[in-house]
Design a protein around this motif. Structure first.
Motif, mmCIF file in Angstrom:
data_model
loop_
_atom_site.group_PDB
_atom_site.id
_atom_site.type_symbol
_atom_site.label_atom_id
_atom_site.label_comp_id
_atom_site.label_asym_id
_atom_site.label_seq_id
_atom_site.Cartn_x
_atom_site.Cartn_y
_atom_site.Cartn_z
ATOM 1 N N UNK A 240 -34.509 20.377 26.566
ATOM 2 C CA UNK A 240 -33.049 20.262 27.267
ATOM 3 C C UNK A 240 -32.711 21.653 27.623
ATOM 4 N N UNK A 241 -32.127 21.869 28.725
ATOM 5 C CA UNK A 241 -31.631 23.350 28.917
ATOM 6 C C UNK A 241 -30.262 23.185 29.238
ATOM 7 N N UNK A 242 -29.245 23.215 28.304
ATOM 8 C CA UNK A 242 -27.902 22.963 28.446
ATOM 9 C C UNK A 242 -27.171 24.250 28.964
ATOM 10 N N UNK A 243 -26.000 24.163 29.845
ATOM 11 C CA UNK A 243 -25.457 25.137 30.112
ATOM 12 C C UNK A 243 -24.535 25.923 29.353
ATOM 13 N N UNK A 244 -24.140 25.349 28.438
ATOM 14 C CA UNK A 244 -23.424 26.141 27.215
ATOM 15 C C UNK A 244 -23.836 25.305 25.887
ATOM 16 N N UNK A 245 -23.620 26.039 24.930
ATOM 17 C CA UNK A 245 -23.515 25.674 23.614
ATOM 18 C C UNK A 245 -22.003 25.702 22.724
ATOM 19 N N UNK A 246 -21.799 24.548 22.132
ATOM 20 C CA UNK A 246 -20.447 24.475 21.549
ATOM 21 C C UNK A 246 -20.524 23.837 20.212
ATOM 22 N N UNK A 247 -21.743 24.243 19.631
ATOM 23 C CA UNK A 247 -21.822 23.645 17.992
ATOM 24 C C UNK A 247 -21.465 24.547 16.879
ATOM 25 N N UNK A 248 -21.183 24.010 15.867
ATOM 26 C CA UNK A 248 -20.560 24.829 14.882
ATOM 27 C C UNK A 248 -21.318 24.312 13.386
ATOM 28 N N UNK A 249 -22.092 25.239 12.638
ATOM 29 C CA UNK A 249 -22.846 24.802 11.449
ATOM 30 C C UNK A 249 -22.901 25.899 10.391
ATOM 31 N N UNK A 250 -22.977 25.348 9.205
ATOM 32 C CA UNK A 250 -23.521 26.254 8.112
ATOM 33 C C UNK A 250 -25.045 25.808 7.915
ATOM 34 N N UNK A 251 -25.908 26.471 8.062
ATOM 35 C CA UNK A 251 -27.308 26.024 7.725
ATOM 36 C C UNK A 251 -28.067 26.515 6.397
ATOM 37 N N UNK A 252 -28.738 25.646 5.955
ATOM 38 C CA UNK A 252 -29.479 25.820 4.548
ATOM 39 C C UNK A 252 -30.366 27.121 4.965
ATOM 40 N N UNK A 253 -30.570 27.912 3.643
ATOM 41 C CA UNK A 253 -31.675 28.960 3.911
ATOM 42 C C UNK A 253 -33.038 28.484 4.288
ATOM 43 N N UNK A 254 -33.126 26.845 4.164
ATOM 44 C CA UNK A 254 -34.534 26.516 4.441
ATOM 45 C C UNK A 254 -34.357 25.217 5.554
ATOM 46 N N UNK A 255 -33.334 25.752 6.383
ATOM 47 C CA UNK A 255 -33.290 25.059 7.730
ATOM 48 C C UNK A 255 -34.533 25.245 8.706
ATOM 49 N N UNK A 256 -34.707 24.215 9.198
ATOM 50 C CA UNK A 256 -35.994 24.576 10.433
ATOM 51 C C UNK A 256 -35.323 25.499 11.429
ATOM 52 N N UNK A 257 -34.210 25.605 11.724
ATOM 53 C CA UNK A 257 -33.844 26.442 12.752
ATOM 54 C C UNK A 257 -33.909 27.912 12.258
ATOM 55 N N UNK A 258 -34.057 28.176 11.055
ATOM 56 C CA UNK A 258 -34.230 29.500 10.628
ATOM 57 C C UNK A 258 -35.621 29.688 9.979
ATOM 58 N N UNK A 259 -36.542 28.814 10.205
ATOM 59 C CA UNK A 259 -37.766 29.138 9.409
ATOM 60 C C UNK A 259 -38.525 30.182 9.629
ATOM 61 N N UNK A 260 -38.816 30.702 11.105
ATOM 62 C CA UNK A 260 -39.397 31.726 11.731
ATOM 63 C C UNK A 260 -38.619 33.027 11.943
ATOM 64 N N UNK A 261 -38.586 33.961 10.720
ATOM 65 C CA UNK A 261 -37.512 35.192 10.755
ATOM 66 C C UNK A 261 -37.494 35.987 12.108
ATOM 67 N N UNK A 262 -38.749 36.238 12.459
ATOM 68 C CA UNK A 262 -39.009 37.244 13.646
ATOM 69 C C UNK A 262 -38.399 36.412 14.841
ATOM 70 N N UNK A 263 -38.795 34.961 14.938
ATOM 71 C CA UNK A 263 -38.147 34.404 16.024
ATOM 72 C C UNK A 263 -36.515 34.471 16.129
#
Length: 422
Positions: A277-300
């Motif tokens: 999906x290619x949303x036109x805006x992002x409106x989320x809010x979240x605290x993420x675990x250090x092991x969350x898949x969103x932050x797996x790849x540190x260089x990315x």
């Protein structure tokens, strides 16, 4: 010609793929919603650290808010299972459909019994399988007692001081013969024959996936979970070899599942998934675990968001920059802060041991973070939030909490507020 995307567009695609681009759903969180979240993420990493909450609970809170954690116990521990344990990024809960493909590609020799005497290994294997075939799921300790295994315990390497039974169990777990039917209260795996955990069509013996087909499916799943990324991003998601992942990417490009794109400021080859999906805006809010898949790849993470992040759990205390269990704070399409959190369960307090804002954090960051912390405290059943005077965001965060009303009480003083860890 490849499509050209701005960095902002790429960020929003990545967040949408992970279910972090918009606000949480209203109303009670249902098992169906939890299942949809797992299907989107493909996997949720497991870790034994419980300073705040078991890490596999947090990704669902980040995306769904206050939900009943027993939903995950039912999904992973009762038939028909909608999630199961296996090696993926690390030890993870996965969708059962991924299991046969992962068994083909996950090889961790250190967890198995290769170094054991073959006679001992074969004897222990035979006894374990006979016991599990005849009875209920058991932990390693219960199986050791059941087969009457006794050996001298090593003391030179306490972190991996496994006896022969545990080593054989992990070998059988890795090759797909046995699986984790559930976890005990002490977070120990209860082992069972795999055919008792998943449908027979998903056992390795029944499915016998071709390795090329398997890696193509895994990289497709990883690319869906990323939305946009590089070969290395996709390979890292399930910890598959980069060379095999690159071949799978080429195949997926040829079939239209992936499209090469150009992202401004990203100097590596980038691929967009067909379902992204290619949303036109992002409106989320979240605290993420250090092991969350969103932050797996540190260089990315750094290339996409300009956010430098490292887990400091294994860093000596005096060398830590931000704290022990530090959660990134996502607001809209930026990571704007990070907080070191601990749940003091006996006292009923959520401890904010440090709070740091990013240089470009917007003025309302402290207020938004205070609301997120109140939601987390409610989810964890904690009555108070205590902010320690560590970090440049600590004072405004404590002030924001004091000005909010509700069942959660904030504590702390703004008398002295050093801007860094002592």
């Amino acid at each position: 010609m490849p499509a050209t995307l701005s960095l902002d567009q790429a960020r929003r695609i990545a967040l949408a793929a992970q279910g972090l681009d918009k606000g949480r759903p209203a109303g009670p969180v249902t098992p169906r919603a939890v299942g949809r979240t797992l299907a989107r993420l493909q996997l949720v990493q497991i870790d034994s650290v419980n300073v705040l909450s078991r890490s596999h609970f947090l990704p669902f809170f980040s995306r769904l808010g206050n939900y009943d954690r027993t939903i995950l116990h039912r999904m992973s521990g009762t038939h028909p299972r909608r999630m199961m344990e296996y090696w993926a990024h690390e030890a993870s809960y996965i969708r059962p459909e991924l299991f046969p493909d992962l068994v083909v590609w996950q090889k961790r020799a250190w967890v198995g019994a290769a170094a054991l005497d073959p006679v001992l290994r074969d004897a222990v294997t035979k006894e374990i399988l006979e016991v599990l075939a005849a009875g209920k799921p058991l932990t390693a300790a219960e199986l050791t007692a059941r087969i009457g295994h006794v050996e001298d315990r090593r003391t030179d390497n306490w972190g991996w001081n496994w006896n022969a039974v545990k080593r054989v169990l992990e070998h059988l777990f890795e090759d797909g013969t046995i699986s984790a039917a559930s976890r005990s209260d002490q977070f120990e795996r209860r082992y069972a024959l795999t055919e008792r955990v998943v449908p027979n069509r998903l056992t390795v013996a029944a499915s016998r996936p071709d390795p090329v087909d398997a890696i193509n499916r895994l990289i497709d799943a990883a690319a869906q979970a990323h939305g946009i990324g590089t070969v290395r991003c996709f390979a890292d998601y399930f910890r598959t070899p980069v060379k095999a992942a690159a071949a799978a990417v080429d195949h997926l490009v040829s079939t239209g599942r992936l499209e090469p794109v150009t992202v401004a400021g990203w100097d590596r080859k980038v691929f967009l998934h067909a379902d992204a999906r290619q949303p036109r805006q992002a409106a989320g809010r979240a605290l993420l675990s250090p092991f969350d898949s969103m932050v797996f790849e540190r260089r990315r993470l750094e290339e996409l968001f300009g956010f430098h992040y490292r887990i400091e759990i294994y860093t000596p205390g005096h060398l830590r920059r931000y704290g022990y269990y530090v959660l990134p704070f996502l607001l809209a399409d930026r990571f704007v802060a990070r907080v070191d959190l601990k749940a003091d369960r006996p006292a009923g307090k959520l401890l904010v041991r440090s709070a740091f804002g990013e240089p470009d954090a917007p003025p309302g960051t402290a207020v938004e973070l205070s609301e997120e912390l109140e939601l987390m405290a409610e989810w964890l059943g904690l009555e108070d939030i205590v902010v320690s005077p560590v970090g440049d965001l600590a004072e405004p965060l404590a002030a924001a909490l004091r000005h909010r009303s509700g069942p959660i009480r904030s504590q702390g003083t703004a008398a002295t507020w050093p801007a860094s860890l002592p």
